[in-house]
Design an enzyme around this catalytic site. Structure first.
Site, PDB file in Angstrom:
ATOM      1  N   GLU A   7       0.713  -1.224  -0.076  1.00 29.02           N
ATOM      2  CA  GLU A   7      -0.103  -0.240   0.114  1.00 29.02           C
ATOM      3  C   GLU A   7       0.755   1.336  -0.123  1.00 29.02           C
ATOM      4  O   GLU A   7       0.628   2.345  -0.707  1.00 29.02           O
ATOM      5  CB  GLU A   7      -1.058   0.054   1.133  1.00 29.02           C
ATOM      6  CG  GLU A   7      -1.886   1.113   1.433  1.00 29.02           C
ATOM      7  CD  GLU A   7      -2.855   1.092   2.209  1.00 29.02           C
ATOM      8  OE1 GLU A   7      -3.538  -0.242   2.356  1.00 29.02           O
ATOM      9  OE2 GLU A   7      -3.208   1.730   2.972  1.00 29.02           O
ATOM     10  N   ASP A   8       2.038   1.132   0.676  1.00 25.82           N
ATOM     11  CA  ASP A   8       2.705   2.409   0.983  1.00 25.82           C
ATOM     12  C   ASP A   8       4.022   2.610   0.586  1.00 25.82           C
ATOM     13  O   ASP A   8       4.760   3.426   0.683  1.00 25.82           O
ATOM     14  CB  ASP A   8       2.724   2.750   2.455  1.00 25.82           C
ATOM     15  CG  ASP A   8       1.386   3.122   3.116  1.00 25.82           C
ATOM     16  OD1 ASP A   8       0.313   3.668   2.490  1.00 25.82           O
ATOM     17  OD2 ASP A   8       1.181   2.801   4.323  1.00 25.82           O
TER      18      ASP A   8
END
Ligand code: ZN
Length: 198
Positions: free
Chosen positions: A66-67
Protein backbone atom coordinates in the site's frame (compact mmCIF):
# COMPACT_ATOMS: atom_id res chain seq x y z
CA UNK A 1 9.83 -25.37 10.65
CA UNK A 2 12.30 -25.34 13.51
CA UNK A 3 12.57 -22.40 15.84
CA UNK A 4 15.67 -20.99 14.22
CA UNK A 5 14.10 -20.99 10.76
CA UNK A 6 11.07 -19.16 12.16
CA UNK A 7 13.29 -16.50 13.73
CA UNK A 8 15.16 -16.18 10.42
CA UNK A 9 11.91 -15.81 8.50
CA UNK A 10 10.63 -13.12 10.87
CA UNK A 11 13.85 -11.14 10.81
CA UNK A 12 13.97 -11.35 7.02
CA UNK A 13 10.46 -9.90 6.85
CA UNK A 14 11.37 -7.17 9.37
CA UNK A 15 14.47 -6.27 7.36
CA UNK A 16 12.53 -6.24 4.08
CA UNK A 17 9.93 -3.90 5.59
CA UNK A 18 12.62 -1.69 7.16
CA UNK A 19 14.30 -1.36 3.79
CA UNK A 20 11.07 -0.50 1.94
CA UNK A 21 9.88 2.00 4.56
CA UNK A 22 13.37 3.45 5.16
CA UNK A 23 12.57 6.90 3.78
CA UNK A 24 9.16 7.15 5.47
CA UNK A 25 8.11 8.73 8.74
CA UNK A 26 4.90 8.49 10.74
CA UNK A 27 2.83 11.68 10.83
CA UNK A 28 3.30 12.27 14.58
CA UNK A 29 5.12 15.26 16.07
CA UNK A 30 8.32 13.28 16.56
CA UNK A 31 8.20 12.03 12.93
CA UNK A 32 8.77 8.49 14.17
CA UNK A 33 10.40 6.16 11.61
CA UNK A 34 7.61 4.35 9.74
CA UNK A 35 9.02 0.90 10.47
CA UNK A 36 8.14 1.33 14.16
CA UNK A 37 4.49 0.81 13.18
CA UNK A 38 4.69 -2.62 11.46
CA UNK A 39 7.10 -3.77 14.17
CA UNK A 40 4.59 -2.69 16.83
CA UNK A 41 1.76 -4.54 15.05
CA UNK A 42 3.75 -7.80 14.88
CA UNK A 43 4.83 -7.38 18.50
CA UNK A 44 1.30 -6.82 19.80
CA UNK A 45 0.11 -9.95 17.98
CA UNK A 46 2.95 -12.06 19.35
CA UNK A 47 2.41 -10.69 22.87
CA UNK A 48 -1.21 -11.79 22.71
CA UNK A 49 -0.42 -15.33 21.73
CA UNK A 50 -0.35 -15.22 17.91
CA UNK A 51 2.43 -17.60 16.88
CA UNK A 52 1.50 -18.33 13.28
CA UNK A 53 4.55 -17.38 11.25
CA UNK A 54 2.64 -16.36 8.13
CA UNK A 55 0.43 -14.02 10.15
CA UNK A 56 3.44 -12.44 11.89
CA UNK A 57 5.32 -11.99 8.61
CA UNK A 58 2.23 -10.45 7.04
CA UNK A 59 1.96 -8.08 10.02
CA UNK A 60 5.54 -6.91 9.45
CA UNK A 61 4.88 -6.47 5.74
CA UNK A 62 1.29 -5.22 5.93
CA UNK A 63 1.94 -1.72 4.57
CA UNK A 64 4.63 -2.53 1.99
CA UNK A 65 2.31 -2.85 -1.00
CA UNK A 66 0.00 0.00 0.00
CA UNK A 67 2.65 2.53 0.99
CA UNK A 68 5.85 1.60 -0.85
CA UNK A 69 6.82 0.57 -4.37
CA UNK A 70 6.67 -3.11 -3.43
CA UNK A 71 4.99 -5.37 -5.99
CA UNK A 72 2.95 -8.39 -4.80
CA UNK A 73 5.20 -10.66 -6.87
CA UNK A 74 8.19 -9.62 -4.75
CA UNK A 75 6.42 -10.74 -1.58
CA UNK A 76 5.46 -13.90 -3.38
CA UNK A 77 9.03 -14.82 -4.24
CA UNK A 78 10.56 -13.68 -0.95
CA UNK A 79 7.91 -14.94 1.49
CA UNK A 80 5.51 -17.15 -0.44
CA UNK A 81 1.98 -16.90 -1.77
CA UNK A 82 0.25 -17.15 1.61
CA UNK A 83 2.06 -14.14 3.06
CA UNK A 84 1.50 -12.16 -0.13
CA UNK A 85 -2.19 -12.95 -0.09
CA UNK A 86 -2.70 -11.85 3.56
CA UNK A 87 -0.85 -8.59 2.83
CA UNK A 88 -3.02 -8.01 -0.25
CA UNK A 89 -6.16 -8.58 1.81
CA UNK A 90 -5.23 -5.72 4.12
CA UNK A 91 -4.05 -3.43 1.31
CA UNK A 92 -6.29 -0.54 0.29
CA UNK A 93 -6.69 0.47 -3.33
CA UNK A 94 -5.03 3.87 -3.31
CA UNK A 95 -6.78 4.80 -6.56
CA UNK A 96 -10.00 5.19 -4.58
CA UNK A 97 -10.59 8.25 -2.44
CA UNK A 98 -10.19 8.00 1.32
CA UNK A 99 -13.91 7.89 2.14
CA UNK A 100 -14.46 5.02 -0.29
CA UNK A 101 -11.46 3.10 1.03
CA UNK A 102 -12.75 3.50 4.59
CA UNK A 103 -16.23 2.39 3.56
CA UNK A 104 -14.87 -0.69 1.78
CA UNK A 105 -12.84 -1.73 4.81
CA UNK A 106 -16.00 -1.81 6.90
CA UNK A 107 -17.92 -3.65 4.18
CA UNK A 108 -15.20 -6.26 3.61
CA UNK A 109 -13.84 -6.95 7.09
CA UNK A 110 -16.17 -9.87 7.79
CA UNK A 111 -15.01 -11.62 4.61
CA UNK A 112 -11.31 -11.42 5.36
CA UNK A 113 -9.37 -14.61 6.06
CA UNK A 114 -8.69 -15.34 9.74
CA UNK A 115 -5.07 -14.31 9.30
CA UNK A 116 -6.02 -11.01 7.70
CA UNK A 117 -8.55 -10.36 10.50
CA UNK A 118 -5.79 -10.87 13.05
CA UNK A 119 -3.41 -8.51 11.23
CA UNK A 120 -6.23 -5.96 10.94
CA UNK A 121 -6.96 -6.16 14.67
CA UNK A 122 -3.27 -5.70 15.51
CA UNK A 123 -3.08 -2.74 13.14
CA UNK A 124 -6.11 -1.11 14.75
CA UNK A 125 -4.84 -1.74 18.29
CA UNK A 126 -1.66 0.16 17.40
CA UNK A 127 -3.50 2.87 15.51
CA UNK A 128 -6.12 3.64 18.17
CA UNK A 129 -3.30 3.91 20.71
CA UNK A 130 -1.38 6.27 18.41
CA UNK A 131 -4.43 8.34 17.54
CA UNK A 132 -4.95 8.99 21.26
CA UNK A 133 -1.41 9.47 22.49
CA UNK A 134 0.76 10.15 19.48
CA UNK A 135 -1.55 11.39 16.72
CA UNK A 136 -0.77 12.69 13.24
CA UNK A 137 0.05 16.38 13.72
CA UNK A 138 -2.64 17.60 11.34
CA UNK A 139 -5.54 15.59 12.80
CA UNK A 140 -8.07 17.70 14.69
CA UNK A 141 -9.95 16.14 17.61
CA UNK A 142 -12.99 15.46 15.45
CA UNK A 143 -11.01 13.35 13.00
CA UNK A 144 -9.42 11.40 15.83
CA UNK A 145 -12.83 10.66 17.33
CA UNK A 146 -14.17 9.62 13.94
CA UNK A 147 -11.21 7.34 13.42
CA UNK A 148 -11.87 5.51 16.69
CA UNK A 149 -15.51 5.01 15.73
CA UNK A 150 -14.50 3.77 12.29
CA UNK A 151 -12.16 1.12 13.73
CA UNK A 152 -15.04 -0.14 15.85
CA UNK A 153 -17.04 -0.87 12.71
CA UNK A 154 -14.13 -2.66 11.05
CA UNK A 155 -13.43 -4.62 14.25
CA UNK A 156 -17.02 -5.85 14.31
CA UNK A 157 -16.30 -7.82 11.12
CA UNK A 158 -13.08 -9.24 12.60
CA UNK A 159 -14.82 -10.91 15.56
CA UNK A 160 -14.65 -14.59 16.30
CA UNK A 161 -11.04 -15.40 15.35
CA UNK A 162 -8.96 -14.41 18.37
CA UNK A 163 -10.68 -13.61 21.63
CA UNK A 164 -7.62 -12.32 23.48
CA UNK A 165 -6.80 -9.91 20.71
CA UNK A 166 -10.40 -8.71 20.47
CA UNK A 167 -10.39 -8.02 24.19
CA UNK A 168 -7.15 -6.12 23.86
CA UNK A 169 -8.59 -4.06 21.01
CA UNK A 170 -11.64 -3.19 23.17
CA UNK A 171 -9.34 -2.19 26.03
CA UNK A 172 -7.12 -0.11 23.72
CA UNK A 173 -10.20 1.62 22.31
CA UNK A 174 -11.49 2.37 25.82
CA UNK A 175 -8.09 3.72 26.83
CA UNK A 176 -7.90 5.86 23.69
CA UNK A 177 -11.31 7.37 24.39
CA UNK A 178 -10.30 8.06 27.96
CA UNK A 179 -7.10 9.78 26.83
CA UNK A 180 -9.04 11.97 24.40
CA UNK A 181 -11.53 12.71 27.16
CA UNK A 182 -8.76 13.69 29.57
CA UNK A 183 -6.95 15.75 26.97
CA UNK A 184 -9.99 17.71 25.97
CA UNK A 185 -11.93 17.84 29.19
CA UNK A 186 -15.67 18.06 28.69
CA UNK A 187 -15.50 19.62 25.23
CA UNK A 188 -18.10 18.77 22.60
CA UNK A 189 -16.95 15.55 20.77
CA UNK A 190 -15.94 14.04 24.08
CA UNK A 191 -19.53 14.10 25.27
CA UNK A 192 -20.49 12.38 22.02
CA UNK A 193 -18.15 9.56 22.99
CA UNK A 194 -20.04 9.01 26.18
CA UNK A 195 -16.84 9.63 28.17
CA UNK A 196 -17.70 11.10 31.53
CA UNK A 197 -15.57 13.98 32.71
CA UNK A 198 -15.49 13.15 36.39
ZN1 ZN B 1 -0.79 -0.30 9.53
Amino acid sequence: MNENCAVDALLTAALFAADRHSEQKRKDTAKTPYINHPLAVAEVLSRHGVDDLITLQAALLHDTIEDTETHPAELDSAFGAEVRSVVLEVTDDKKLDRAERKRLQIAKSAQLSDRAKIVKLGDMICNVTDVASNPPVDWPLERRIEYLAWTEQVARGCRGVHERLEEHYEAALGDAREVLGRTYGSGQGVLDLGVSDE
